[in-house]
Design an enzyme around this catalytic site. Sequence first.
Site, PDB file in Angstrom:
ATOM      1  N   LYS A  70      29.921  53.516  -4.065  1.00  0.00           N
ATOM      2  CA  LYS A  70      29.647  54.804  -3.413  1.00  0.00           C
ATOM      3  C   LYS A  70      29.409  55.858  -4.485  1.00  0.00           C
ATOM      4  O   LYS A  70      30.159  55.939  -5.475  1.00  0.00           O
ATOM      5  CB  LYS A  70      30.809  55.213  -2.507  1.00  0.00           C
ATOM      6  CG  LYS A  70      30.536  56.498  -1.727  1.00  0.00           C
ATOM      7  CD  LYS A  70      31.605  56.741  -0.677  1.00  0.00           C
ATOM      8  CE  LYS A  70      31.390  58.058   0.066  1.00  0.00           C
ATOM      9  NZ  LYS A  70      30.075  58.101   0.755  1.00  0.00           N
TER      10      LYS A  70
ATOM     11  N   HIS B 171      36.666  53.890  -0.268  1.00  0.00           N
ATOM     12  CA  HIS B 171      35.324  53.339  -0.113  1.00  0.00           C
ATOM     13  C   HIS B 171      35.069  52.296  -1.197  1.00  0.00           C
ATOM     14  O   HIS B 171      35.834  52.193  -2.169  1.00  0.00           O
ATOM     15  CB  HIS B 171      34.257  54.439  -0.199  1.00  0.00           C
ATOM     16  CG  HIS B 171      34.144  55.260   1.039  1.00  0.00           C
ATOM     17  ND1 HIS B 171      34.966  56.349   1.294  1.00  0.00           N
ATOM     18  CD2 HIS B 171      33.315  55.166   2.105  1.00  0.00           C
ATOM     19  CE1 HIS B 171      34.638  56.878   2.463  1.00  0.00           C
ATOM     20  NE2 HIS B 171      33.641  56.177   2.978  1.00  0.00           N
TER      21      HIS B 171
END
Length: 267
Positions: free
Chosen positions: A160, A156
Site C-alpha cells: 500500500k 494493510h
Amino acid sequence: MTQKIKVAVAGAGGRMGREVVRMVLEDSELQLVAAIDRSSGDVDAASLIGKPNCGVIVKSDLAEALSENRPDVLVDFTNPKSAMPNTETAIYYGVRPVVGTTGFTPEQIVDLDKQCRAQGIGGLIAPNFSIGAILMMKFSAMAAKYFPHVEIIEYHGDQKLDAPSGTSIKTAEWISEARQELRQGNPQEEEVIEGARGGYYNGFRIHSVRLPGVFAQQEVIFGAFGQTLKIRHDSYDRAGYMPGVNTAIKRIMTTTGMVYGFEHFLD
C-alpha cells in the site's frame, strides 16, 4: 426499457479494477464501454477476469478512451499519483468520476467540486466502499462523544502506497467532529524512537501497520477509567467493496458536485 449506464474502468488490470470489470459485466443495468490500463496491453477487458470476450479492448490512454466511447461514469482504482489527473480528465469530458483511490487533499477536493459543478455533473471520492467500514466509522463517531480518549490502528498489505489509509483519516475526521481536541497521554511523553507513537491527528494517534499477508483491517480503541471499547472492521476480499461501487455508479447519475465519502449515498 431503461437505458444502461455506460461505465469506463481506470486501472482495469489491477486487483480492484478487475473486480469492478466483473461487477459491471454481470449487472444488466450497466454497460462496460471502456477499460484503461497502462500495463495490460491491447486485450479484451473480459479476458482480465477469465470471461468470454465482451468487445471492449483495454486502452492505455485515458483521454482517448473517454473521448471515443463517451461513458457516463469513470470508476478509478489506480494510485494516488494518477488519481487527481484522471479525475480532472474525466470531468473535462463530462464523465462522472467514482474514485476509490485515496491521497486527495482537502484543497484538491474543493477544486474538483468546482470543476464538477461547472460541468453540471457529480463525482465521488470514497476512501472506502465497504458498508461495514462506513458503519465502523459511524459507530466510532458516536462513541467519541462518551470516550474522548482514542487511538486508531489500521492494517494493510506491505505494498500500500499511502499511510495512514484514507479510511483511517476519514474515521479521524468523523471522530474530531464529535469531540473537542484533546491532547492525550503524559504531557512529558518522549518518543525514544521517532514515530513510535504514530501519526498525530487532533490530539490522538493513528498507527499504520504494513505487512504481507494482511488485506485491510481497522481497529478504533477507546479508553476510559477501568474500561476500553474496541470497534473493529475486517475486510477479507475485494468483492466486498463491489455492492458499494455499484450503488455509487447508479447514484452518481443524479448527483451534482464532488461528494467526499460513500456514506452520503447510504439512505
